[in-house]
Design an enzyme around this catalytic site. Structure first.
Site, PDB file in Angstrom:
ATOM      1  N   SER A   1      -2.679 -14.280   3.255  1.00 21.35           N
ATOM      2  CA  SER A   1      -3.677 -13.460   2.584  1.00 21.35           C
ATOM      3  C   SER A   1      -3.837 -13.984   1.164  1.00 21.35           C
ATOM      4  O   SER A   1      -2.844 -14.216   0.470  1.00 21.35           O
ATOM      5  CB  SER A   1      -3.184 -12.006   2.612  1.00 21.35           C
ATOM      6  OG  SER A   1      -3.861 -11.233   1.681  1.00 21.35           O
ATOM      7  N   ILE A  57     -15.814   6.643   8.876  1.00 21.68           N
ATOM      8  CA  ILE A  57     -14.994   5.889   9.840  1.00 21.68           C
ATOM      9  C   ILE A  57     -15.727   5.821  11.188  1.00 21.68           C
ATOM     10  O   ILE A  57     -15.785   4.774  11.830  1.00 21.68           O
ATOM     11  CB  ILE A  57     -13.594   6.548   9.978  1.00 21.68           C
ATOM     12  CG1 ILE A  57     -12.832   6.421   8.646  1.00 21.68           C
ATOM     13  CG2 ILE A  57     -12.790   5.920  11.105  1.00 21.68           C
ATOM     14  CD1 ILE A  57     -11.510   7.190   8.586  1.00 21.68           C
ATOM     15  N   TYR A  98       0.832  -1.211   0.000  1.00 16.59           N
ATOM     16  CA  TYR A  98       0.000   0.000   0.000  1.00 16.59           C
ATOM     17  C   TYR A  98       0.866   1.260   0.000  1.00 16.59           C
ATOM     18  O   TYR A  98       0.369   2.363  -0.204  1.00 16.59           O
ATOM     19  CB  TYR A  98      -0.951   0.043   1.206  1.00 16.59           C
ATOM     20  CG  TYR A  98      -1.893  -1.137   1.330  1.00 16.59           C
ATOM     21  CD1 TYR A  98      -2.035  -2.065   0.312  1.00 16.59           C
ATOM     22  CD2 TYR A  98      -2.655  -1.313   2.485  1.00 16.59           C
ATOM     23  CE1 TYR A  98      -2.887  -3.151   0.437  1.00 16.59           C
ATOM     24  CE2 TYR A  98      -3.519  -2.385   2.612  1.00 16.59           C
ATOM     25  CZ  TYR A  98      -3.621  -3.305   1.594  1.00 16.59           C
ATOM     26  OH  TYR A  98      -4.465  -4.372   1.738  1.00 16.59           O
ATOM     27  N   ASN A 131     -18.753   3.507  10.926  1.00 17.06           N
ATOM     28  CA  ASN A 131     -18.380   2.089  10.801  1.00 17.06           C
ATOM     29  C   ASN A 131     -18.052   1.442  12.145  1.00 17.06           C
ATOM     30  O   ASN A 131     -18.157   0.228  12.291  1.00 17.06           O
ATOM     31  CB  ASN A 131     -17.190   1.928   9.841  1.00 17.06           C
ATOM     32  CG  ASN A 131     -17.549   2.324   8.413  1.00 17.06           C
ATOM     33  OD1 ASN A 131     -18.719   2.502   8.093  1.00 17.06           O
ATOM     34  ND2 ASN A 131     -16.548   2.478   7.560  1.00 17.06           N
ATOM     35  N   PRO A 156     -15.092  -5.813   2.504  1.00 16.84           N
ATOM     36  CA  PRO A 156     -16.275  -6.156   3.316  1.00 16.84           C
ATOM     37  C   PRO A 156     -17.524  -5.425   2.836  1.00 16.84           C
ATOM     38  O   PRO A 156     -18.648  -5.904   3.040  1.00 16.84           O
ATOM     39  CB  PRO A 156     -15.887  -5.695   4.726  1.00 16.84           C
ATOM     40  CG  PRO A 156     -14.845  -4.631   4.511  1.00 16.84           C
ATOM     41  CD  PRO A 156     -14.072  -5.085   3.298  1.00 16.84           C
ATOM     42  N   TRP A 192     -11.636  -8.832   3.493  1.00 12.34           N
ATOM     43  CA  TRP A 192     -11.356  -7.635   2.664  1.00 12.34           C
ATOM     44  C   TRP A 192     -12.499  -7.447   1.667  1.00 12.34           C
ATOM     45  O   TRP A 192     -13.248  -8.374   1.393  1.00 12.34           O
ATOM     46  CB  TRP A 192      -9.982  -7.636   2.064  1.00 12.34           C
ATOM     47  CG  TRP A 192      -9.479  -8.645   1.078  1.00 12.34           C
ATOM     48  CD1 TRP A 192      -8.603  -9.659   1.351  1.00 12.34           C
ATOM     49  CD2 TRP A 192      -9.719  -8.695  -0.341  1.00 12.34           C
ATOM     50  NE1 TRP A 192      -8.304 -10.335   0.199  1.00 12.34           N
ATOM     51  CE2 TRP A 192      -8.974  -9.764  -0.860  1.00 12.34           C
ATOM     52  CE3 TRP A 192     -10.487  -7.935  -1.220  1.00 12.34           C
ATOM     53  CZ2 TRP A 192      -8.976 -10.126  -2.210  1.00 12.34           C
ATOM     54  CZ3 TRP A 192     -10.501  -8.278  -2.572  1.00 12.34           C
ATOM     55  CH2 TRP A 192      -9.752  -9.358  -3.050  1.00 12.34           C
TER      56      TRP A 192
END
Ligand SMILES: NC(=O)c1ccc[n+]([C@@H]2O[C@H](COP(=O)([O-])OP(=O)(O)OC[C@H]3O[C@@H](n4cnc5c(N)ncnc54)[C@H](OP(=O)(O)O)[C@@H]3O)[C@@H](O)[C@H]2O)c1
Length: 280
Positions: free
Chosen positions: A131, A231, A48, A234, A181, A179
Protein backbone atom coordinates in the site's frame (compact mmCIF):
# COMPACT_ATOMS: atom_id res chain seq x y z
CA UNK A 1 -21.12 -10.05 -7.45
CA UNK A 2 -18.53 -9.33 -10.15
CA UNK A 3 -15.06 -10.54 -9.25
CA UNK A 4 -11.52 -10.03 -10.50
CA UNK A 5 -9.03 -12.87 -10.80
CA UNK A 6 -5.70 -12.29 -9.09
CA UNK A 7 -2.26 -13.36 -10.31
CA UNK A 8 -2.41 -16.35 -7.93
CA UNK A 9 -5.85 -17.34 -9.34
CA UNK A 10 -7.74 -16.24 -6.24
CA UNK A 11 -10.92 -14.22 -6.83
CA UNK A 12 -11.74 -10.88 -5.22
CA UNK A 13 -15.05 -8.95 -5.31
CA UNK A 14 -14.86 -5.70 -7.30
CA UNK A 15 -16.45 -3.59 -4.56
CA UNK A 16 -16.09 -3.57 -0.80
CA UNK A 17 -16.58 -1.45 2.29
CA UNK A 18 -13.75 0.81 3.47
CA UNK A 19 -13.36 1.66 7.16
CA UNK A 20 -10.70 4.40 7.34
CA UNK A 21 -11.53 7.00 10.04
CA UNK A 22 -14.49 4.99 11.29
CA UNK A 23 -14.68 4.60 15.06
CA UNK A 24 -14.98 1.01 16.30
CA UNK A 25 -18.75 1.39 16.76
CA UNK A 26 -19.15 2.89 13.26
CA UNK A 27 -16.93 0.24 11.66
CA UNK A 28 -18.82 -2.59 13.37
CA UNK A 29 -22.12 -1.17 12.14
CA UNK A 30 -20.94 -0.47 8.58
CA UNK A 31 -19.32 -3.90 8.20
CA UNK A 32 -22.33 -5.77 9.59
CA UNK A 33 -24.84 -3.87 7.45
CA UNK A 34 -22.68 -4.02 4.31
CA UNK A 35 -22.27 -7.79 4.56
CA UNK A 36 -25.96 -8.28 5.25
CA UNK A 37 -26.88 -6.35 2.10
CA UNK A 38 -24.54 -8.31 -0.18
CA UNK A 39 -21.02 -6.91 0.13
CA UNK A 40 -18.32 -9.53 0.53
CA UNK A 41 -15.12 -7.43 0.74
CA UNK A 42 -14.05 -5.58 3.92
CA UNK A 43 -10.98 -3.32 4.12
CA UNK A 44 -9.42 -2.33 7.43
CA UNK A 45 -5.89 -1.83 8.84
CA UNK A 46 -3.92 -2.05 12.09
CA UNK A 47 -3.75 1.74 11.99
CA UNK A 48 -7.53 2.25 11.82
CA UNK A 49 -7.77 0.76 15.31
CA UNK A 50 -11.08 -0.87 14.40
CA UNK A 51 -10.00 -4.42 13.48
CA UNK A 52 -11.75 -5.96 16.52
CA UNK A 53 -14.89 -4.07 15.63
CA UNK A 54 -14.70 -5.22 11.99
CA UNK A 55 -14.34 -8.80 13.23
CA UNK A 56 -17.44 -8.33 15.40
CA UNK A 57 -19.36 -6.85 12.47
CA UNK A 58 -18.40 -9.86 10.34
CA UNK A 59 -19.68 -12.29 12.99
CA UNK A 60 -22.89 -10.33 13.61
CA UNK A 61 -23.68 -10.28 9.88
CA UNK A 62 -24.25 -14.03 9.94
CA UNK A 63 -22.27 -14.35 6.69
CA UNK A 64 -19.92 -17.34 6.63
CA UNK A 65 -16.24 -16.47 7.00
CA UNK A 66 -15.39 -18.24 3.72
CA UNK A 67 -17.85 -15.96 1.90
CA UNK A 68 -16.01 -12.83 3.05
CA UNK A 69 -12.83 -11.40 1.50
CA UNK A 70 -11.06 -9.69 4.39
CA UNK A 71 -8.30 -7.19 3.71
CA UNK A 72 -6.12 -5.56 6.36
CA UNK A 73 -2.70 -3.89 6.63
CA UNK A 74 0.35 -4.13 8.87
CA UNK A 75 1.49 -0.78 10.19
CA UNK A 76 5.26 0.03 9.97
CA UNK A 77 5.83 -0.20 13.74
CA UNK A 78 4.69 -3.85 13.41
CA UNK A 79 7.07 -4.80 10.60
CA UNK A 80 9.75 -6.13 12.97
CA UNK A 81 7.27 -7.66 15.43
CA UNK A 82 7.44 -11.33 14.50
CA UNK A 83 4.00 -11.88 16.09
CA UNK A 84 2.36 -9.08 14.09
CA UNK A 85 0.38 -11.41 11.80
CA UNK A 86 -0.85 -13.62 14.65
CA UNK A 87 -1.80 -10.57 16.71
CA UNK A 88 -3.71 -9.15 13.72
CA UNK A 89 -5.54 -12.46 13.32
CA UNK A 90 -6.40 -12.44 17.00
CA UNK A 91 -7.84 -8.90 16.83
CA UNK A 92 -9.92 -9.78 13.77
CA UNK A 93 -11.18 -12.99 15.39
CA UNK A 94 -10.25 -15.15 12.42
CA UNK A 95 -7.64 -17.76 11.52
CA UNK A 96 -6.78 -16.43 8.08
CA UNK A 97 -6.70 -13.13 6.22
CA UNK A 98 -7.64 -13.00 2.54
CA UNK A 99 -5.36 -10.07 1.75
CA UNK A 100 -2.65 -8.60 3.96
CA UNK A 101 -0.80 -5.44 2.94
CA UNK A 102 2.18 -3.59 4.29
CA UNK A 103 0.61 -0.19 4.77
CA UNK A 104 3.47 2.26 4.10
CA UNK A 105 6.99 2.20 2.67
CA UNK A 106 8.33 3.34 6.05
CA UNK A 107 10.66 1.84 8.65
CA UNK A 108 12.00 -1.63 7.89
CA UNK A 109 9.43 -2.30 5.19
CA UNK A 110 11.39 -5.18 3.72
CA UNK A 111 11.06 -7.00 7.07
CA UNK A 112 7.33 -6.31 6.81
CA UNK A 113 7.20 -7.73 3.29
CA UNK A 114 9.11 -10.84 4.40
CA UNK A 115 6.47 -11.34 7.10
CA UNK A 116 3.77 -11.25 4.42
CA UNK A 117 5.64 -13.81 2.32
CA UNK A 118 6.08 -16.08 5.34
CA UNK A 119 2.41 -15.82 6.32
CA UNK A 120 1.44 -16.52 2.70
CA UNK A 121 3.54 -19.69 2.64
CA UNK A 122 2.04 -20.77 5.97
CA UNK A 123 -1.51 -20.27 4.64
CA UNK A 124 -2.37 -17.60 7.22
CA UNK A 125 -2.76 -15.14 4.36
CA UNK A 126 -4.28 -15.95 0.94
CA UNK A 127 -2.96 -12.91 -0.93
CA UNK A 128 -0.42 -10.18 -0.18
CA UNK A 129 -0.27 -6.54 -1.06
CA UNK A 130 1.63 -3.28 -0.84
CA UNK A 131 0.00 0.00 0.00
CA UNK A 132 1.37 3.40 -1.05
CA UNK A 133 4.41 1.80 -2.74
CA UNK A 134 4.60 3.94 -5.82
CA UNK A 135 7.77 5.01 -7.66
CA UNK A 136 11.15 4.21 -6.12
CA UNK A 137 9.67 1.94 -3.46
CA UNK A 138 8.04 -0.37 -5.99
CA UNK A 139 11.21 -0.32 -8.09
CA UNK A 140 13.26 -1.46 -5.11
CA UNK A 141 10.74 -4.09 -4.07
CA UNK A 142 10.77 -5.57 -7.58
CA UNK A 143 14.42 -6.52 -7.07
CA UNK A 144 13.70 -8.11 -3.69
CA UNK A 145 10.34 -9.84 -3.74
CA UNK A 146 10.21 -13.59 -3.69
CA UNK A 147 6.45 -13.62 -4.13
CA UNK A 148 4.92 -11.05 -6.48
CA UNK A 149 2.13 -9.21 -4.64
CA UNK A 150 -1.45 -9.65 -5.79
CA UNK A 151 -2.52 -6.08 -4.98
CA UNK A 152 -1.35 -2.54 -4.59
CA UNK A 153 -3.60 -0.11 -2.73
CA UNK A 154 -3.08 3.51 -3.74
CA UNK A 155 -4.98 6.76 -4.15
CA UNK A 156 -6.97 6.57 -7.39
CA UNK A 157 -10.01 8.44 -8.75
CA UNK A 158 -10.92 10.21 -11.98
CA UNK A 159 -8.60 13.16 -11.15
CA UNK A 160 -5.68 10.80 -10.54
CA UNK A 161 -5.80 7.55 -12.48
CA UNK A 162 -2.30 6.23 -11.70
CA UNK A 163 -1.46 5.96 -15.39
CA UNK A 164 2.31 5.61 -14.82
CA UNK A 165 1.98 3.01 -12.09
CA UNK A 166 -0.48 0.93 -14.10
CA UNK A 167 2.15 0.25 -16.76
CA UNK A 168 4.26 -1.60 -14.17
CA UNK A 169 1.28 -3.36 -12.62
CA UNK A 170 0.24 -4.77 -16.00
CA UNK A 171 3.59 -6.55 -16.36
CA UNK A 172 2.95 -8.56 -13.19
CA UNK A 173 -0.86 -8.71 -13.22
CA UNK A 174 -0.91 -6.82 -9.92
CA UNK A 175 -4.39 -5.44 -9.19
CA UNK A 176 -5.03 -1.88 -8.11
CA UNK A 177 -7.35 -1.24 -5.16
CA UNK A 178 -8.37 2.43 -5.09
CA UNK A 179 -8.32 4.48 -1.92
CA UNK A 180 -10.04 7.89 -1.86
CA UNK A 181 -12.15 6.52 -4.74
CA UNK A 182 -14.63 9.36 -4.13
CA UNK A 183 -11.92 11.92 -3.38
CA UNK A 184 -12.72 11.34 0.31
CA UNK A 185 -16.14 12.90 -0.40
CA UNK A 186 -14.84 15.97 -2.31
CA UNK A 187 -17.85 17.84 -3.72
CA UNK A 188 -15.93 19.13 -6.75
CA UNK A 189 -15.34 15.56 -7.91
CA UNK A 190 -18.81 14.27 -7.02
CA UNK A 191 -20.42 17.21 -8.84
CA UNK A 192 -18.43 17.12 -12.08
CA UNK A 193 -20.93 17.82 -14.92
CA UNK A 194 -20.00 14.62 -16.76
CA UNK A 195 -21.07 12.53 -13.76
CA UNK A 196 -24.31 14.49 -13.33
CA UNK A 197 -25.13 13.96 -17.01
CA UNK A 198 -24.35 10.23 -16.94
CA UNK A 199 -26.29 9.85 -13.70
CA UNK A 200 -29.38 11.20 -15.47
CA UNK A 201 -28.88 8.86 -18.41
CA UNK A 202 -28.54 5.70 -16.29
CA UNK A 203 -30.93 6.63 -13.45
CA UNK A 204 -28.03 6.54 -10.98
CA UNK A 205 -26.26 9.07 -8.75
CA UNK A 206 -22.97 10.76 -9.74
CA UNK A 207 -21.29 8.75 -6.97
CA UNK A 208 -22.49 5.51 -8.50
CA UNK A 209 -21.15 6.60 -11.89
CA UNK A 210 -17.72 7.21 -10.34
CA UNK A 211 -17.71 3.83 -8.60
CA UNK A 212 -18.73 2.08 -11.82
CA UNK A 213 -15.89 3.89 -13.58
CA UNK A 214 -13.43 2.39 -11.07
CA UNK A 215 -14.65 -1.15 -11.70
CA UNK A 216 -14.54 -0.64 -15.48
CA UNK A 217 -10.95 0.61 -15.12
CA UNK A 218 -10.25 -2.82 -13.64
CA UNK A 219 -9.82 -1.38 -10.14
CA UNK A 220 -11.25 -2.90 -6.98
CA UNK A 221 -13.03 -0.14 -5.11
CA UNK A 222 -13.64 0.23 -1.36
CA UNK A 223 -15.68 3.40 -0.69
CA UNK A 224 -15.70 4.30 2.99
CA UNK A 225 -18.99 5.11 4.66
CA UNK A 226 -20.76 5.15 7.99
CA UNK A 227 -24.10 5.90 6.34
CA UNK A 228 -26.19 2.81 5.61
CA UNK A 229 -28.06 4.50 2.73
CA UNK A 230 -24.75 5.42 1.08
CA UNK A 231 -23.43 1.91 1.64
CA UNK A 232 -26.51 0.51 -0.08
CA UNK A 233 -26.25 2.92 -3.02
CA UNK A 234 -22.55 2.22 -3.45
CA UNK A 235 -23.23 -1.46 -4.05
CA UNK A 236 -25.92 -0.78 -6.64
CA UNK A 237 -23.54 -0.15 -9.53
CA UNK A 238 -23.30 -3.45 -11.35
CA UNK A 239 -26.49 -3.34 -13.44
CA UNK A 240 -25.25 -0.87 -16.06
CA UNK A 241 -22.12 -0.32 -18.10
CA UNK A 242 -20.49 2.91 -19.23
CA UNK A 243 -19.71 2.93 -22.96
CA UNK A 244 -16.18 3.34 -24.33
CA UNK A 245 -17.05 6.90 -25.36
CA UNK A 246 -18.25 7.69 -21.84
CA UNK A 247 -15.08 6.20 -20.32
CA UNK A 248 -13.09 8.39 -22.73
CA UNK A 249 -15.03 11.50 -21.62
CA UNK A 250 -14.28 10.69 -17.97
CA UNK A 251 -10.61 10.13 -18.85
CA UNK A 252 -10.42 13.83 -19.75
CA UNK A 253 -10.80 14.67 -16.03
CA UNK A 254 -7.41 13.14 -15.22
CA UNK A 255 -5.30 16.02 -13.92
CA UNK A 256 -2.60 13.79 -12.47
CA UNK A 257 -3.43 15.44 -9.14
CA UNK A 258 -3.61 13.70 -5.79
CA UNK A 259 -5.55 14.89 -2.78
CA UNK A 260 -3.00 13.47 -0.37
CA UNK A 261 0.67 14.51 -0.55
CA UNK A 262 2.95 12.47 1.66
CA UNK A 263 6.33 13.88 2.69
CA UNK A 264 9.50 12.09 3.81
CA UNK A 265 8.99 13.63 7.27
CA UNK A 266 5.56 11.96 7.46
CA UNK A 267 7.06 8.63 6.44
CA UNK A 268 9.57 8.94 9.28
CA UNK A 269 6.71 9.67 11.70
CA UNK A 270 4.77 6.66 10.40
CA UNK A 271 7.71 4.43 11.29
CA UNK A 272 7.72 5.53 14.93
CA UNK A 273 3.95 5.87 15.53
CA UNK A 274 2.36 2.92 17.32
CA UNK A 275 -1.38 2.34 17.04
CA UNK A 276 -3.08 2.10 20.45
CA UNK A 277 -4.92 -1.12 19.64
CA UNK A 278 -8.41 -1.75 20.98
CA UNK A 279 -8.17 -4.04 23.97
CA UNK A 280 -11.62 -5.56 23.47
N1 LIG B 1 -3.96 2.41 2.11
C1 LIG B 1 -4.14 3.65 2.52
O1 LIG B 1 -3.18 4.35 2.89
C2 LIG B 1 -5.53 4.19 2.57
C3 LIG B 1 -5.75 5.56 2.71
C4 LIG B 1 -7.06 6.04 2.74
C5 LIG B 1 -8.10 5.14 2.62
N2 LIG B 1 -7.87 3.79 2.49
C6 LIG B 1 -8.99 2.80 2.35
O2 LIG B 1 -9.79 3.24 1.27
C7 LIG B 1 -11.14 3.42 1.71
C8 LIG B 1 -11.81 4.54 0.94
O3 LIG B 1 -11.21 5.79 1.21
P1 LIG B 1 -11.94 6.88 2.13
O4 LIG B 1 -13.00 6.22 2.93
O5 LIG B 1 -10.90 7.61 2.87
O6 LIG B 1 -12.53 7.89 1.07
P2 LIG B 1 -13.72 7.79 -0.01
O7 LIG B 1 -14.26 6.41 -0.07
O8 LIG B 1 -13.22 8.42 -1.26
O9 LIG B 1 -14.80 8.79 0.58
C9 LIG B 1 -15.41 8.57 1.82
C10 LIG B 1 -16.35 9.76 2.03
O10 LIG B 1 -17.35 9.73 1.01
C11 LIG B 1 -18.64 9.76 1.63
N3 LIG B 1 -19.52 8.86 0.86
C12 LIG B 1 -19.45 7.52 0.73
N4 LIG B 1 -20.43 7.07 -0.05
C13 LIG B 1 -21.16 8.15 -0.42
C14 LIG B 1 -22.32 8.32 -1.20
N5 LIG B 1 -22.94 7.28 -1.79
N6 LIG B 1 -22.80 9.58 -1.38
C15 LIG B 1 -22.17 10.65 -0.81
N7 LIG B 1 -21.08 10.55 -0.05
C16 LIG B 1 -20.56 9.29 0.15
C17 LIG B 1 -18.44 9.26 3.04
O11 LIG B 1 -19.37 9.87 3.91
P3 LIG B 1 -20.51 8.99 4.70
O12 LIG B 1 -19.80 8.26 5.78
O13 LIG B 1 -21.44 10.03 5.17
O14 LIG B 1 -21.13 8.07 3.67
C18 LIG B 1 -17.03 9.73 3.37
O15 LIG B 1 -17.05 11.05 3.86
C19 LIG B 1 -10.97 3.71 3.21
O16 LIG B 1 -12.18 3.61 3.93
C20 LIG B 1 -9.91 2.71 3.57
O17 LIG B 1 -10.46 1.41 3.73
C21 LIG B 1 -6.60 3.32 2.44
Amino acid sequence: MEKVILNNKLECPVIGIGTFMLSPAEAQNSVREALKMGYSLVDTANAYVNERACGRGMKESGIRREDIFLSTKLWPSEYENENAVDETLERLGTNYIDLLYIHQPAGNWLAGYRQLEKAYKEGKVKAIGISNFEGKYLEELQTKWEIVPQFIQVEAHPYFTQSQLRKILDQYEIRLMSWYPLGHGDKALLEEPVFIELAKKYGKTPTQIILRWHTQMGFVVIPGSKNVEHIKDNLDILDFKLTEEEMAEIAKLDKGERYYHRTDAQLANFASWKPQFETR
